[in-house]
Design a protein around this motif. Structure first.
Motif: not given
Lengths: 209, 209
Positions: A99, A101-103, A138, B65, B106
């Protein structure tokens, strides 16, 4: 071991915490992103995206991308575990990491914010609204997923904590309200009292300004 | 096992490929993102971000995820390995995955593009330029990191391939030029001939339109 990083980089901050938690000594190599140290041919030869962090191992292997570096650290130096528990417990920790690191983080990174300003004419208010939005979205999910005890997933720090703390640092830097996230704030507070986290904090790095 | 997904979701597409490569049977549950199926209270109870995919295991555990789900699949069903080799080899595969999962996808996801249009007044041309930029930047790095043989990291598919293929699908859908990426195209072509990848393709899903 050499860690190429920048004091304010979230991704480098994560890796610093992991190395400290594992008790692994490393030599910090400063890559000043604002001065473009990462754009040199020499650095691009190490990191094809010209980002930080890059980890150069004692064997001379060059590793990039914090999710991959953190898993390598965990595999190579299993104790103390930063992914404790069974496969499901590990999946919950990794989901919390993703959440952030990506979003959250990639959307709030320097290149994305630069594009908003330069190509879409976004002003400070518009950039700050974008920045706060991804953190708030997030964190709202993360807040439902963690149960501070005192760390995000129990009595010992995991990969989740070392993603949360740098993201809270960024949120505070951009004055993103955190009142709605008492669990995340509790985790951040517990981590602040842990020497491995404190030593990794941006303000305690040699390149801090 | 139930996989909540949407035919065009890159992240769900990755998980479909992994399950197929492992030979794991699953029941697809369609979550139509354009119709807002993901915004219901029932779905939010499963996935605190209201995103896809969500994997419900045979034991009733609910995992979210894709990076976390894919690692769970690899730990729970180790054969055939999608992360073969030693820790360094695995770190290289995971770095390739992270370039797609963190630095491309993303930024090009529906919520980010919606924000550009609605809050920053971006028109189609501006959104397409943004979309192409992150793919082109990420693919340029990936192109230097892989050596098709015929898959990205050798004779068997890895997690890297199942990140590359959905991202190439997206690139083609938005007419992003791929001439500069012959290795990525070669990997995509090798995967297209593999039944596990073909069965997972968006156009072969029950909700394809």
């Amino acid at each position: 071991m050499k860690l190429y990083g920048y004091f304010r980089s979230s991704a480098a901050y994560r890796v610093r915490i992991a190395l400290n938690l594992k008790g692994i000594a490393y030599e910090p190599v400063i890559v000043n992103l604002l001065k473009g140290d990462n754009k040199t041919d020499a650095y691009r030869a190490l990191h094809p995206q010209a980002k930080v962090p890059t980890l150069e191992t004692d064997e001379g292997d060059v590793l990039i991308q914090s999710p991959a570096i953190l898993e390598w650290i965990e595999e190579r130096y299993p104790e103390p575990s930063l992914l404790p528990g069974d496969a499901v417990a590990r999946a919950r920790i990794r989901a919390a990491c993703a959440i952030v690191a990506c979003d959250i983080h990639p959307l709030n990174n320097l290149p994305a914010m630069g594009w908003l300003r330069e190509r879409l004419g976004a002003d400070d208010a518009a950039v700050n609204a974008w920045y706060a939005h991804w953190i708030t979205q997030g964190f709202a999910a993360l807040e439902r997923m963690i149960a501070p005890a005192p760390f995000a997933f129990g009595p010992q720090p995991t990969l989740a904590d070392l993603h949360i703390v740098p993201q809270v640092f960024n949120a505070r830097r951009f004055s993103v309200p955190l009142e709605a996230f008492p669990k995340i704030r509790a985790v951040d507070e517990a981590c602040a009292a842990h020497p491995a986290f404190a030593a990794a904090a941006p303000q305690n790095q040699p390149d801090a300004t």
